[in-house]
Write a protein that holds these residues in place. Structure first.
Motif, PDB file in Angstrom:
ATOM      1  N   GLY A   1       0.277  -1.039  -0.275  1.00  0.00           N
ATOM      2  CA  GLY A   1       0.250  -0.110   0.026  1.00  0.00           C
ATOM      3  C   GLY A   1       0.676   1.454   0.146  1.00  0.00           C
ATOM      4  N   ILE A   2       0.549   2.289   0.350  1.00  0.00           N
ATOM      5  CA  ILE A   2       1.649   3.110   1.478  1.00  0.00           C
ATOM      6  C   ILE A   2       2.566   2.700   1.619  1.00  0.00           C
ATOM      7  N   LEU A   3       3.715   3.190   1.446  1.00  0.00           N
ATOM      8  CA  LEU A   3       4.928   3.058   1.762  1.00  0.00           C
ATOM      9  C   LEU A   3       5.260   4.287   2.558  1.00  0.00           C
ATOM     10  N   LYS A   4       5.940   3.769   4.398  1.00  0.00           N
ATOM     11  CA  LYS A   4       5.754   4.146   5.381  1.00  0.00           C
ATOM     12  C   LYS A   4       6.953   3.905   6.009  1.00  0.00           C
ATOM     13  N   GLY A   5       7.411   4.878   6.627  1.00  0.00           N
ATOM     14  CA  GLY A   5       8.508   4.675   7.466  1.00  0.00           C
ATOM     15  C   GLY A   5      10.113   4.547   7.495  1.00  0.00           C
ATOM     16  N   GLY A   6      10.763   4.710   7.174  1.00  0.00           N
ATOM     17  CA  GLY A   6      12.108   5.235   6.518  1.00  0.00           C
ATOM     18  C   GLY A   6      12.818   3.692   6.766  1.00  0.00           C
ATOM     19  N   GLY A   7      12.901   2.915   8.088  1.00  0.00           N
ATOM     20  CA  GLY A   7      14.008   2.030   7.930  1.00  0.00           C
ATOM     21  C   GLY A   7      15.236   1.902   6.900  1.00  0.00           C
ATOM     22  N   PRO A   8      16.381   1.470   7.452  1.00  0.00           N
ATOM     23  CA  PRO A   8      15.875   0.315   8.645  1.00  0.00           C
ATOM     24  C   PRO A   8      16.556   0.850   9.739  1.00  0.00           C
TER      25      PRO A   8
ATOM     26  N   ILE B   1      -3.489  12.771  -3.620  1.00  0.00           N
ATOM     27  CA  ILE B   1      -3.053  13.721  -2.755  1.00  0.00           C
ATOM     28  C   ILE B   1      -3.683  13.743  -1.218  1.00  0.00           C
ATOM     29  N   ILE B   2      -4.679  13.505  -1.772  1.00  0.00           N
ATOM     30  CA  ILE B   2      -5.495  12.790  -0.464  1.00  0.00           C
ATOM     31  C   ILE B   2      -5.379  12.549   0.083  1.00  0.00           C
ATOM     32  N   GLY B   3      -5.585  11.034  -0.182  1.00  0.00           N
ATOM     33  CA  GLY B   3      -5.250   9.171   0.605  1.00  0.00           C
ATOM     34  C   GLY B   3      -3.698   9.993   1.557  1.00  0.00           C
ATOM     35  N   ILE B   4      -2.450  10.392   0.525  1.00  0.00           N
ATOM     36  CA  ILE B   4      -1.112  10.273   1.000  1.00  0.00           C
ATOM     37  C   ILE B   4      -0.841  11.935   1.817  1.00  0.00           C
ATOM     38  N   SER B   5      -2.060  12.742   2.273  1.00  0.00           N
ATOM     39  CA  SER B   5      -1.892  13.764   3.147  1.00  0.00           C
ATOM     40  C   SER B   5      -2.033  13.040   4.532  1.00  0.00           C
ATOM     41  N   GLN B   6      -3.552  11.809   4.596  1.00  0.00           N
ATOM     42  CA  GLN B   6      -4.159  11.647   6.060  1.00  0.00           C
ATOM     43  C   GLN B   6      -3.361  10.258   6.553  1.00  0.00           C
ATOM     44  N   SER B   7      -2.589   9.482   5.035  1.00  0.00           N
ATOM     45  CA  SER B   7      -1.746   8.409   5.576  1.00  0.00           C
ATOM     46  C   SER B   7      -0.952   9.183   6.762  1.00  0.00           C
ATOM     47  N   ASN B   8      -0.224   9.949   6.260  1.00  0.00           N
ATOM     48  CA  ASN B   8       1.372  10.773   7.309  1.00  0.00           C
ATOM     49  C   ASN B   8       0.745  11.734   8.558  1.00  0.00           C
ATOM     50  N   GLN B   9      -1.392  11.784   8.510  1.00  0.00           N
ATOM     51  CA  GLN B   9      -1.045  11.939   9.956  1.00  0.00           C
ATOM     52  C   GLN B   9      -1.741  10.617  11.042  1.00  0.00           C
ATOM     53  N   SER B  10      -0.967   9.804  10.804  1.00  0.00           N
ATOM     54  CA  SER B  10      -1.403   8.583  11.767  1.00  0.00           C
ATOM     55  C   SER B  10      -0.548   7.106  11.365  1.00  0.00           C
ATOM     56  N   PHE B  11      -0.288   6.708  12.971  1.00  0.00           N
ATOM     57  CA  PHE B  11       0.663   5.504  12.650  1.00  0.00           C
ATOM     58  C   PHE B  11      -0.161   4.383  12.349  1.00  0.00           C
ATOM     59  N   ASP B  12      -1.243   4.603  12.917  1.00  0.00           N
ATOM     60  CA  ASP B  12      -2.406   2.766  13.496  1.00  0.00           C
ATOM     61  C   ASP B  12      -2.234   2.382  12.414  1.00  0.00           C
ATOM     62  N   PRO B  13      -2.214   0.969  12.302  1.00  0.00           N
ATOM     63  CA  PRO B  13      -1.750  -0.122  11.216  1.00  0.00           C
ATOM     64  C   PRO B  13      -3.073  -0.544  10.430  1.00  0.00           C
ATOM     65  N   SER B  14      -2.868  -0.253   9.184  1.00  0.00           N
ATOM     66  CA  SER B  14      -4.419  -0.618   8.349  1.00  0.00           C
ATOM     67  C   SER B  14      -3.670  -1.231   6.776  1.00  0.00           C
TER      68      SER B  14
END
Length: 203
Positions: free
Chosen positions: A79-86, A140-153
């Protein structure tokens, strides 16, 4: 680090697996042909694709080429890739797995940076689902919303998980076709965990 044409050719000569990563745009068919034609020892090809069928033509072309060559092909969708790791793993080697200051320091939006760091600390679990059941919540909307939460989905994926799943996939004797989602967890799946997760959805 392999960067020049000669270095790429030398690496392909001895490679037993190829991993292709496409986050937004597909790799051109001609480049796939070139890779496979110059990798005589390859035993498995893995592709990082994305949820929702946006790269379906690429998936189908790669799978067809691998099938013709008798090479297992694995499709892992994110899905939308999040985080930076490792990260460095912390003092005990088993904490702060995803925290990567060199990546997080490049995020200038404070909320996005905090969300990324929290995602890398608390959302390192994996959910694996067969095939491609989830939409891609980009734009834009989906990524913006994703950037506001670290909840799993179902529609987000940690970069560390995408890497782990691809490595686990190309170790297998047969290909897989799965979608990868985030889940709660402070430690990413081990090699054995990945084997069990992939076995559970493919058999």
């Amino acid at each position: 680090l392999v960067s020049t044409g000669d270095e790429i050719g030398d690496a392909l000569d001895v490679a037993d697996a190829i991993i292709i990563v496409c986050e937004e745009k597909p790799m051109e068919n001609s480049r796939i042909d070139l890779l496979l034609a110059n990798a005589p020892l390859v035993k498995h090809v893995g592709l990082l694709s994305r949820h929702g069928g946006g790269l379906k033509n690429l998936e189908n072309y790669l799978a067809s080429k691998c099938d013709s060559a008798g090479i297992p092909c694995s499709i892992v969708r994110a899905g939308i890739l999040k985080g930076g790791g490792p990260g460095e793993g912390g003092e005990d080697g088993r904490t702060e797995w995803g925290l990567a200051k060199y990546y997080d320091n490049t995020i200038f939006d404070l909320l996005e940076a905090r969300t990324s760091m929290a995602f890398d600390k608390f959302t390192l679990g994996a959910k694996v689902t067969a095939w491609d059941p989830f939409p891609f919540r980009g734009g834009i909307i989906g990524i913006s919303q994703s950037n506001q939460s670290f909840d799993p989905s179902d529609t987000t994926t940690a970069r560390t998980l995408a890497a782990g799943a691809l490595l686990a996939a190309v170790r297998r004797d047969s290909g897989i076709d799965v979608s990868l989602s985030s889940a709660n967890g402070k430690i990413p799946p081990t090699r054995e965990d990945w084997d069990n997760l992939l076995d559970a959805v493919m058999y």
